[in-house]
Design a protein around this motif. Structure first.
Motif, PDB file in Angstrom:
ATOM      1  N   ARG B  50       5.768 -19.400  -5.666  1.00 56.29           N
ATOM      2  CA  ARG B  50       6.503 -19.435  -4.397  1.00 56.29           C
ATOM      3  C   ARG B  50       6.576 -18.032  -3.817  1.00 56.29           C
ATOM      4  O   ARG B  50       6.771 -17.073  -4.569  1.00 56.29           O
ATOM      5  CB  ARG B  50       7.954 -19.914  -4.585  1.00 56.29           C
ATOM      6  N   ILE B  51       6.442 -17.933  -2.495  1.00 55.66           N
ATOM      7  CA  ILE B  51       6.647 -16.623  -1.868  1.00 55.66           C
ATOM      8  C   ILE B  51       8.149 -16.368  -1.874  1.00 55.66           C
ATOM      9  O   ILE B  51       8.615 -15.397  -2.458  1.00 55.66           O
ATOM     10  CB  ILE B  51       6.072 -16.599  -0.439  1.00 55.66           C
ATOM     11  N   ILE B  52       8.917 -17.280  -1.238  1.00 57.78           N
ATOM     12  CA  ILE B  52      10.368 -17.307  -1.415  1.00 57.78           C
ATOM     13  C   ILE B  52      10.745 -18.782  -1.470  1.00 57.78           C
ATOM     14  O   ILE B  52      10.945 -19.345  -2.545  1.00 57.78           O
ATOM     15  CB  ILE B  52      11.119 -16.582  -0.272  1.00 57.78           C
ATOM     16  N   ASN B  53      10.786 -19.418  -0.294  1.00 56.53           N
ATOM     17  CA  ASN B  53      10.926 -20.872  -0.264  1.00 56.53           C
ATOM     18  C   ASN B  53       9.548 -21.529  -0.262  1.00 56.53           C
ATOM     19  O   ASN B  53       9.310 -22.528  -0.920  1.00 56.53           O
ATOM     20  CB  ASN B  53      11.680 -21.311   1.005  1.00 56.53           C
ATOM     21  N   MET B  54       8.664 -20.929   0.531  1.00 54.63           N
ATOM     22  CA  MET B  54       7.315 -21.464   0.729  1.00 54.63           C
ATOM     23  C   MET B  54       6.455 -21.397  -0.535  1.00 54.63           C
ATOM     24  O   MET B  54       6.629 -20.502  -1.352  1.00 54.63           O
ATOM     25  CB  MET B  54       6.604 -20.603   1.777  1.00 54.63           C
ATOM     26  N   GLN B  55       5.499 -22.285  -0.596  1.00 57.36           N
ATOM     27  CA  GLN B  55       4.506 -22.210  -1.673  1.00 57.36           C
ATOM     28  C   GLN B  55       3.518 -21.080  -1.377  1.00 57.36           C
ATOM     29  O   GLN B  55       3.174 -20.839  -0.232  1.00 57.36           O
ATOM     30  CB  GLN B  55       3.708 -23.525  -1.738  1.00 57.36           C
ATOM     31  N   SER B  56       3.067 -20.409  -2.415  1.00 58.86           N
ATOM     32  CA  SER B  56       1.968 -19.446  -2.254  1.00 58.86           C
ATOM     33  C   SER B  56       0.693 -20.115  -2.755  1.00 58.86           C
ATOM     34  O   SER B  56       0.705 -21.281  -3.149  1.00 58.86           O
ATOM     35  CB  SER B  56       2.256 -18.172  -3.049  1.00 58.86           C
ATOM     36  N   ASN B  57      -0.399 -19.379  -2.782  1.00 52.36           N
ATOM     37  CA  ASN B  57      -1.641 -19.962  -3.309  1.00 52.36           C
ATOM     38  C   ASN B  57      -1.686 -19.930  -4.833  1.00 52.36           C
ATOM     39  O   ASN B  57      -2.582 -20.484  -5.438  1.00 52.36           O
ATOM     40  CB  ASN B  57      -2.838 -19.183  -2.764  1.00 52.36           C
ATOM     41  N   GLY B 208       4.049 -16.196   5.869  1.00 55.62           N
ATOM     42  CA  GLY B 208       4.672 -15.397   4.805  1.00 55.62           C
ATOM     43  C   GLY B 208       3.846 -14.164   4.506  1.00 55.62           C
ATOM     44  O   GLY B 208       2.636 -14.141   4.730  1.00 55.62           O
ATOM     45  N   ALA B 209       4.506 -13.137   4.013  1.00 50.76           N
ATOM     46  CA  ALA B 209       3.791 -11.917   3.651  1.00 50.76           C
ATOM     47  C   ALA B 209       4.452 -11.259   2.456  1.00 50.76           C
ATOM     48  O   ALA B 209       5.646 -11.429   2.227  1.00 50.76           O
ATOM     49  CB  ALA B 209       3.759 -10.942   4.823  1.00 50.76           C
ATOM     50  N   SER B 210       3.657 -10.545   1.710  1.00 47.47           N
ATOM     51  CA  SER B 210       4.145  -9.883   0.510  1.00 47.47           C
ATOM     52  C   SER B 210       3.635  -8.451   0.494  1.00 47.47           C
ATOM     53  O   SER B 210       2.463  -8.204   0.777  1.00 47.47           O
ATOM     54  CB  SER B 210       3.636 -10.639  -0.717  1.00 47.47           C
ATOM     55  N   PHE B 211       4.535  -7.519   0.209  1.00 52.28           N
ATOM     56  CA  PHE B 211       4.180  -6.098   0.199  1.00 52.28           C
ATOM     57  C   PHE B 211       4.518  -5.517  -1.169  1.00 52.28           C
ATOM     58  O   PHE B 211       5.646  -5.643  -1.627  1.00 52.28           O
ATOM     59  CB  PHE B 211       4.958  -5.341   1.281  1.00 52.28           C
ATOM     60  N   ARG B 215       4.311  -1.360  -9.262  1.00 50.83           N
ATOM     61  CA  ARG B 215       3.491  -2.302 -10.027  1.00 50.83           C
ATOM     62  C   ARG B 215       4.244  -3.591 -10.323  1.00 50.83           C
ATOM     63  O   ARG B 215       3.647  -4.637 -10.497  1.00 50.83           O
ATOM     64  CB  ARG B 215       3.070  -1.659 -11.349  1.00 50.83           C
ATOM     65  N   SER B 216       5.574  -3.529 -10.419  1.00 46.35           N
ATOM     66  CA  SER B 216       6.350  -4.692 -10.850  1.00 46.35           C
ATOM     67  C   SER B 216       7.261  -5.252  -9.775  1.00 46.35           C
ATOM     68  O   SER B 216       7.956  -6.219 -10.020  1.00 46.35           O
ATOM     69  CB  SER B 216       7.191  -4.339 -12.074  1.00 46.35           C
ATOM     70  N   THR B 217       7.301  -4.642  -8.611  1.00 45.16           N
ATOM     71  CA  THR B 217       8.198  -5.166  -7.570  1.00 45.16           C
ATOM     72  C   THR B 217       7.461  -5.331  -6.246  1.00 45.16           C
ATOM     73  O   THR B 217       6.528  -4.591  -5.933  1.00 45.16           O
ATOM     74  CB  THR B 217       9.397  -4.217  -7.333  1.00 45.16           C
ATOM     75  N   ARG B 218       7.912  -6.328  -5.509  1.00 50.10           N
ATOM     76  CA  ARG B 218       7.334  -6.594  -4.196  1.00 50.10           C
ATOM     77  C   ARG B 218       8.434  -6.953  -3.219  1.00 50.10           C
ATOM     78  O   ARG B 218       9.467  -7.474  -3.621  1.00 50.10           O
ATOM     79  CB  ARG B 218       6.398  -7.792  -4.276  1.00 50.10           C
ATOM     80  N   PHE B 219       8.156  -6.729  -1.953  1.00 51.62           N
ATOM     81  CA  PHE B 219       9.035  -7.194  -0.897  1.00 51.62           C
ATOM     82  C   PHE B 219       8.322  -8.342  -0.192  1.00 51.62           C
ATOM     83  O   PHE B 219       7.153  -8.234   0.153  1.00 51.62           O
ATOM     84  CB  PHE B 219       9.329  -6.061   0.083  1.00 51.62           C
ATOM     85  N   ASN B 220       9.041  -9.458   0.004  1.00 51.83           N
ATOM     86  CA  ASN B 220       8.455 -10.630   0.654  1.00 51.83           C
ATOM     87  C   ASN B 220       9.267 -11.014   1.869  1.00 51.83           C
ATOM     88  O   ASN B 220      10.484 -10.828   1.900  1.00 51.83           O
ATOM     89  CB  ASN B 220       8.458 -11.831  -0.291  1.00 51.83           C
TER      90      ASN B 220
END
Lengths: 181, 304
Positions: B50-57, B208-211, B215-220
């Motif tokens: 999941r990206i947050i609520n949405m499904q990711s690939n 959706g986007a992910s930044f 190495r271990s954290t992302r902002f979505n």
């Protein structure tokens, strides 16, 4: 005169290329192990590339980091994404020269040390690695176990997982080379 | 003519000589030339399925299971009275399992409307890096079915089991641009077998986007505008009943766990609920805190 010299040089260089006693493979086995009290991790690649010149006693090996298979695919992903950074540094490689004067055209088992350059995670290290070379039936088998310190190659392990990933990784190589066509 | 020949000969001779110098690097170069330039699928487009609520690939790989606990607390609008929403919680428990490396199935249970859901997700095309067979984007299909198991509002009338059912179909287009930025665009269709007013089919476009931060954290961040039926249903004051879902948050990954901490205006944890039944506006005081907790297990014991 010039013409003859050139022709000679040309013929000689061609000879050198043809005479080069090259052995190679694209299916070398390369694995590594990380052992800690908490977790044992091992991964295995069957697509190590290798070339050896048995006249000059030189060798080179190269393996694609994403070709290492883990039992746990999440670890595999982390290995590539977080530790090896395989997008930036897709390969690990070693090239070196055998220190002993061995005649690899004859069948037999030879204990050797090889001095050269080991490149992992984009960091090159001078290393002398020992191993065993077996020449038999026109094939050359190379076996070696050696240690790699992760900090030698600027691979940082986050504090949270230090208990799970060893600082010293054992790399194990088992590569059979065939005469190159 | 002879001069030309000479030049060519010298050229060739020099070239072959050059090939012979510095033999160790030479051997490496030789390997380089013979390395097959086949492309491999990109990894870690997103940190989690999941990206947050949405499904990711992202899918669970073959024989891997993901145990997932998702929580959404209440909105922060009541302030300290309900501890900024933490007194109110709804959750979803689910198990996701990788049948093959590209096909995943899962079941889940939601607090909201006592809903059970089952779904399948298949990576139709994988994004592959440059080389032979490269492909610029990932295309993933996601479909689910959910059963609302609340007792029927009006037991006196004829109630059918089929009125409990809702469906979602989604195509997820993803691209990992580089190590730091990944984007998903997901045309979505949600179907309700029974609606009070308005349309049964709602179309939406998930973005959706992910930044990557470390190495271990992302902002979505994600936003899911609906494309039809936006004002079909009104509340008693004549305002629209439902709003688009928005969310932003962080992924924190620690080995086998992924913690996703975020703020969202949406309630509900499946598409039917957060896309088409979200009653909160996008505003500061209607955001709610939530988290997804994912733990992956590998059942793959085969010797590789």
């Amino acid at each position: 005169m010039k013409k003859i010299l050139l022709t000679l040089a040309f013929a000689f260089s061609i000879m050198q290329v043809c005479n080069a006693q090259l052995f190679s493979t694209a299916t070398g086995n390369i694995s590594f192990f990380s052992k800690t009290p908490v977790e044992d991790i091992d991964a295995h690649s069957k697509t190590g590339l290798g070339v050896m010149n048995i006249e000059k006693l030189e060798m080179a090996f190269k393996v694609a980091n994403p070709s290492f298979e883990f039992h746990n695919k999440l670890m595999q992903e982390h290995f590539n994404e977080k530790y090896m950074e395989s997008e930036k540094y897709p390969f690990s490689q070693f090239s070196g020269k055998i220190n002993e004067a061995v005649d690899l055209t004859k069948d037999g088992e030879y204990k050797v040390t090889v001095t050269g350059k080991l490149t992992i995670h984009g960091v090159e290290k001078g290393r002398t690695i020992s191993g065993v070379i077996v020449v038999k039936d026109g094939q050359i088998n190379i076996k070696s176990d050696f240690k790699v310190l992760v900090k030698d190659h600027n691979i940082e392990i986050p504090k949270l997982v230090t208990a799970k990933i060893a600082e010293e990784i054992t790399v194990s190589v088992d590569i059979t080379l065939l005469p190159k066509k | 003519m002879i001069n030309q020949m000479k030049k060519i000969f010298t050229g060739i001779a020099l070239f072959i000589f050059a090939l012979n110098v510095s033999a160790q690097d030479d051997l490496l170069n030789m390997i380089e030339k013979e390395t097959p330039k086949t492309s491999t699928p990109v990894y870690a487009t997103f940190k989690s399925s999941r990206i947050i609520n949405m499904q990711s690939n992202e899918n669970m790989k073959a024989k891997h299971m993901d145990f997932r606990i998702q929580h959404r607390f209440g909105t922060t609008e009541n302030g300290a009275y309900d501890f900024f929403g933490l007194d109110v919680a709804q959750m979803r428990l689910s198990f996701d399992y990788g049948v093959t490396d590209r096909f995943m199935i899962g079941v889940g249970r939601n607090t909201m409307n006592k809903t059970y859901d089952g779904y399948a997700k298949y990576q139709l095309m994988q994004q592959k890096t440059k080389g032979k067979n490269s492909f610029p984007i990932g295309i993933t299909y996601y479909g689910n079915m959910a059963i609302n198991t609340l007792t029927f509002a009006d037991p006196t009338r004829d109630n059918f089991f089929s009125s409990r059912l809702t469906y979602c179909n989604q195509i997820i287009f993803t691209r990992k641009f580089n190590d730091y930025i990944s984007v998903a665009i997901s045309p979505t269709m949600v179907h309700h077998n029974l609606v009070s007013t308005g349309t049964n089919d709602i179309y939406a476009l998930g973005i959706g986007a992910s930044f990557k931060i470390t190495r271990s954290t992302r902002f979505n961040v994600e936003y899911i505008p609906r494309l039809n039926g936006r004002n079909d249903i009104k509340d008693s004051k004549g305002n629209p009943m439902y709003y688009d879902a928005f969310a932003f948050g962080f992924d924190i990954e620690t080995g086998g766990h992924v913690f996703q901490l975020h703020f969202t205006n949406a309630q509900g944890l499946i598409e039917q609920q957060f896309i088409t039944e979200n009653t909160n506006k996008i505003a500061f005081n209607t955001l709610r805190f939530g988290f997804n907790l994912s733990r992956t297990f590998s059942f793959d014991k085969s010797r590789k």
